[in-house]
Structure formats: structure tokens, C-alpha cells
Design an enzyme around this catalytic site. Sequence first.
Site, PDB file in Angstrom:
ATOM      1  N   ASP A 191       0.828  -1.199   0.000  1.00 15.38           N
ATOM      2  CA  ASP A 191       0.000   0.000   0.000  1.00 15.38           C
ATOM      3  C   ASP A 191       0.862   1.248   0.000  1.00 15.38           C
ATOM      4  O   ASP A 191       2.090   1.177   0.046  1.00 15.38           O
ATOM      5  CB  ASP A 191      -1.037  -0.023   1.123  1.00 15.38           C
ATOM      6  CG  ASP A 191      -0.444  -0.028   2.509  1.00 15.38           C
ATOM      7  OD1 ASP A 191      -1.063  -0.595   3.412  1.00 15.38           O
ATOM      8  OD2 ASP A 191       0.659   0.550   2.691  1.00 15.38           O
ATOM      9  N   LYS A 239      -3.389   2.490  -4.574  1.00  6.71           N
ATOM     10  CA  LYS A 239      -3.879   3.385  -5.616  1.00  6.71           C
ATOM     11  C   LYS A 239      -4.097   2.591  -6.886  1.00  6.71           C
ATOM     12  O   LYS A 239      -3.253   1.782  -7.266  1.00  6.71           O
ATOM     13  CB  LYS A 239      -2.796   4.431  -5.931  1.00  6.71           C
ATOM     14  CG  LYS A 239      -3.016   5.752  -5.284  1.00  6.71           C
ATOM     15  CD  LYS A 239      -2.016   6.727  -5.821  1.00  6.71           C
ATOM     16  CE  LYS A 239      -1.017   7.123  -4.757  1.00  6.71           C
ATOM     17  NZ  LYS A 239       0.169   7.755  -5.277  1.00  6.71           N
ATOM     18  N   MET A 262      -4.165   9.234  11.858  1.00  7.80           N
ATOM     19  CA  MET A 262      -5.192   9.755  10.939  1.00  7.80           C
ATOM     20  C   MET A 262      -5.976  10.901  11.592  1.00  7.80           C
ATOM     21  O   MET A 262      -7.185  11.007  11.423  1.00  7.80           O
ATOM     22  CB  MET A 262      -6.153   8.624  10.514  1.00  7.80           C
ATOM     23  CG  MET A 262      -5.442   7.496   9.788  1.00  7.80           C
ATOM     24  SD  MET A 262      -6.407   5.982   9.687  1.00  7.80           S
ATOM     25  CE  MET A 262      -6.176   5.268  11.310  1.00  7.80           C
TER      26      MET A 262
END
Length: 267
Positions: free
Chosen positions: A48, A70, A183
Site C-alpha cells: 500500500d 492506488k 489519521m
Amino acid sequence: MAALLGAVCRSRAEAGEVWLVGAGPGDVELLTLKAVRVLQQAEVVVYDRLVSDEIMALVPPGALKIDVGKTPHHHTLPQPEINALLVALAQAGQRVVRLKGGDPFVFGRGGEEQQALQQAGLPCRVVPGITAALGCAAATGIPLTHRACAQSVRLVTGHSRNGEPDLDWPALVADGQTLVFYMGLTHCAALSQQLIAHGMAASMPAAVIARGTRADQQVFPCTLATLADTVAREKPAAPSLLIIGEVVQFYRADSTEMSRQQALPVA
Ligand SMILES: C[S@@+](CC[C@H](N)C(=O)[O-])C[C@H]1O[C@@H](n2cnc3c(N)ncnc32)[C@H](O)[C@@H]1O
């Protein structure tokens, strides 16, 4: 998916296996020896966007690399499709490394991938990695615990499926702990407002660490009150995390430079 796999890899009679491997926070020297060994034996590497280029350079030249962070249209492959891909590759007899930033079991959805493989009756093994909180703390000289001021540490997600996180705020503002938000940048204004509203001092030290352990690491020390303005002004690069707590007072600006100087040359 079956057609794609048929085109890119040979199917064998015997089932293969999947290794969920933690790639750590970015510095290639923070990979475990086991991660390097398993990676170098991989036939397929499913990776990733958090995995650094230096780590991807260790993938054997003949291995198939599949970027699930992606697509060509810059969309992330949905998790159920990643699970299905891992199952299909292992069923085709491939030795697969699922390479993930940090640790596979810390906000890494490794649990969901392990479950999918187990339900399909396929072998799944896990190699832990250094999670971002530990890497960023070490690279900035911020101890996550300290007998004088932090008896526990919480790893918290600042992101929820529906947007702003709905967290146990009274528990998060208890004394003597360090909070690390993964995050957390998008909703940092709401995070700091909630912590202050539930009783945390607005002067509580905080730090935003961008691209921790990497050559381009940046650190933005601030307080809970100035966190949102700091993020708006500095626009830290991704990936970034937040450390909030008294331990941030121990931040040493020279830590990154020192760890670079002490790094062993990569063979
Ligand atoms: C989906 S989570 C994956 C966490 C990963 N499994 C781990 O154990 O570190 C992604 C978040 O981890 C944090 N992160 C990962 N690598 C980082 C780094 N090198 N520096 C700062 N934050 C990082 C950021 O908050 C980023 O948004």
C-alpha cells in the site's frame, strides 16, 4: 480478478501462503530481519501507499508487485477486493507478502485480511512491524511513557467511518497518559476542541510529526490550543500523526539528525 491473475501468475496445484508483513514507519533500517527474509522470498508483493520506496527496492526483481493503495485512477482498492485478491493469489499457489506500513495489526486492517484467509482455509502468517507511534516517538526523542508524567499510552484513531471521531472523551483527558492520534489531521480542530471541553489544559504540549523516521521528517511542536492553527499554517505532509501529553516537553529537535548520523550504511 481471475483473468487478471491468470495473466500475471502461474497457478499451481498446491495452495500458497500469505505473510502479513509490517514495513515499519518508513526508515528501511527499521524493518525486522524476518521481514527482509520473507520479502526476499516473495513471488507476489501486495503493498500500500505507506510503504517507502527504499523498502520496495528490497523486493526481488522477479516478484510481481501489486499496488492496492492506488489504482491508475487514484482510487484505493476497496478492502473486500484486497481480501479477495489475497485469497485468489494464495489459492493459485503463490507465496504472497502483503506489505503494510507500520504494523499490520495497528490500524492496518491486518485482522480483516487474516480473517478472510482463515475463512478460505489458507495459511496466513504475521511479521510485526514498528508502528508509527513508536517510530515517530523514537525519531523525535519523545518518550511515550515517563515515570514523572505518563503511566500509560493510548493509540487512537482520529478518523471514523462517518467522519468526525466519536470517542470516549472523559477517558482520553485522564491525567498521566499520552495520546497518539493516527489519521488525526483532518479533524484536529474538533479533536482539540473536544479534549479542551472535557477538561484537558489548553496549554497541554502537542506535536505533529510528518513522515516520521524518513529523511524528510518534520516536527511541529505546539499546544492543544494552537494545534489546529499550526496544522492550517504548516500543512504537514502525509503521513502525519499527533502526540498529545506532558511527554512532548522532552522533544529534542536534534533527534532526527542524530539518528541519521548513527545509521548503518545499507548493504
Ligand atoms: C491507516 S494508518 C496505518 C498505521 C500503520 N499500520 C502503523 O502501524 O503505523 C495510517 C496512519 O498512520 C500514521 N503514520 C503512518 N506512518 C507514519 C509516519 N512515518 N509518520 C507519521 N505518521 C505515520 C498516520 O497517522 C497515517 O494517517
